[in-house]
Scaffold this active site. Structure first.
Site, PDB file in Angstrom:
ATOM      1  N   ARG A   1     -20.046  35.324  29.266  1.00 55.47           N
ATOM      2  CA  ARG A   1     -21.117  34.185  29.282  1.00 55.47           C
ATOM      3  C   ARG A   1     -21.198  33.729  27.744  1.00 55.47           C
ATOM      4  NH1 ARG A   1     -21.567  31.238  34.221  1.00 55.47           N
ATOM      5  NH2 ARG A   1     -20.674  32.820  35.657  1.00 55.47           N
TER       6      ARG A   1
ATOM      7  N   HIS B   1     -17.926  31.873  26.932  1.00 57.25           N
ATOM      8  CA  HIS B   1     -17.830  30.733  27.487  1.00 57.25           C
ATOM      9  C   HIS B   1     -19.009  29.644  26.884  1.00 57.25           C
ATOM     10  CE1 HIS B   1     -18.866  28.053  31.112  1.00 57.25           C
ATOM     11  NE2 HIS B   1     -17.542  27.901  30.857  1.00 57.25           N
TER      12      HIS B   1
END
Length: 203
Positions: free
Chosen positions: A32, A35
């Site tokens: 995450r 990302h």
């Protein structure tokens, strides 16, 4: 599947290949972060302190609220998942009492928000994505159950994050000067998604 979902799926596939050396569940958190930033090299700066993923997930599942240093962090957190466990997202930086206190004392509003709301931060998950001064104040005055430390800046950010790693508080820390609201929210959301998947698996 719509366009946005297809893009996210393909992004995650590419990131998964880059992070194959990371073990679960830590890989979900690092994924995450990468990302949110499109910077794979940041993966090496994510530190899990004191069995952090387990501690963070259990804090969520027990109903802890998340207190953020700035509104931008709060905006990025998946509040509906946190609410499903009985918690809520709180941020005090824009309140009038914080504005007055910061002006009176000549300190940042982020620091003032912690000073005036230390009791609400005790036992919570503190999410730092912007202000090193807020995190400094938390370490001085509060006893949160968990810390996400991703504050950003040239002055004080790297140093205060190292202090978190020297503390007894379980934490996920992005070391160094880099960070930001998006990174802090991404880490919080990774823990929320892990908490939800664990809850679903137990049904």
């Amino acid at each position: 599947m719509n366009e946005a979902e297809r893009i996210e799926l393909e992004s995650m596939r590419q990131i998964e290949r880059m992070l194959s050396a990371y073990r679960m569940p830590e890989r979900e958190v690092v994924k995450r972060v990468v990302h949110a930033t499109a910077e794979p090299e940041l993966a090496e700066e994510v530190v899990f302190h004191r069995n952090a993923v387990h501690a963070g997930v259990e804090a969520i599942r027990s109903g802890c609220s998340m207190v953020t240093d700035v509104e931008m962090v709060a905006c990025g957190i998946k509040k509906h998942i946190l609410r499903s466990f009985g918690g809520e997202v709180r941020c005090y930086i824009s309140s009038e009492d914080v504005r007055r206190y910061a002006k009176l004392k000549g300190i940042t509003r982020a620091r003032a928000s912690v000073a005036l709301h230390a009791d609400e931060i005790d036992g919570s998950i503190f999410v730092s994505g912007n202000s090193p001064t807020a995190l400094e104040e938390v370490l001085e005055l509060c006893k949160p159950r968990f810390i996400i430390a991703a504050c950003v800046g040239f002055v004080g950010a790297a140093e205060v994050k190292e202090r978190v790693l020297e503390s007894e508080i379980p934490a996920i820390v992005l070391r160094g000067r880099r960070g930001g609201s998006g990174v802090a929210a991404a880490i919080a959301n990774a823990l929320l998604l892990l908490a939800r998947s664990r809850a679903c698996a137990e049904r």
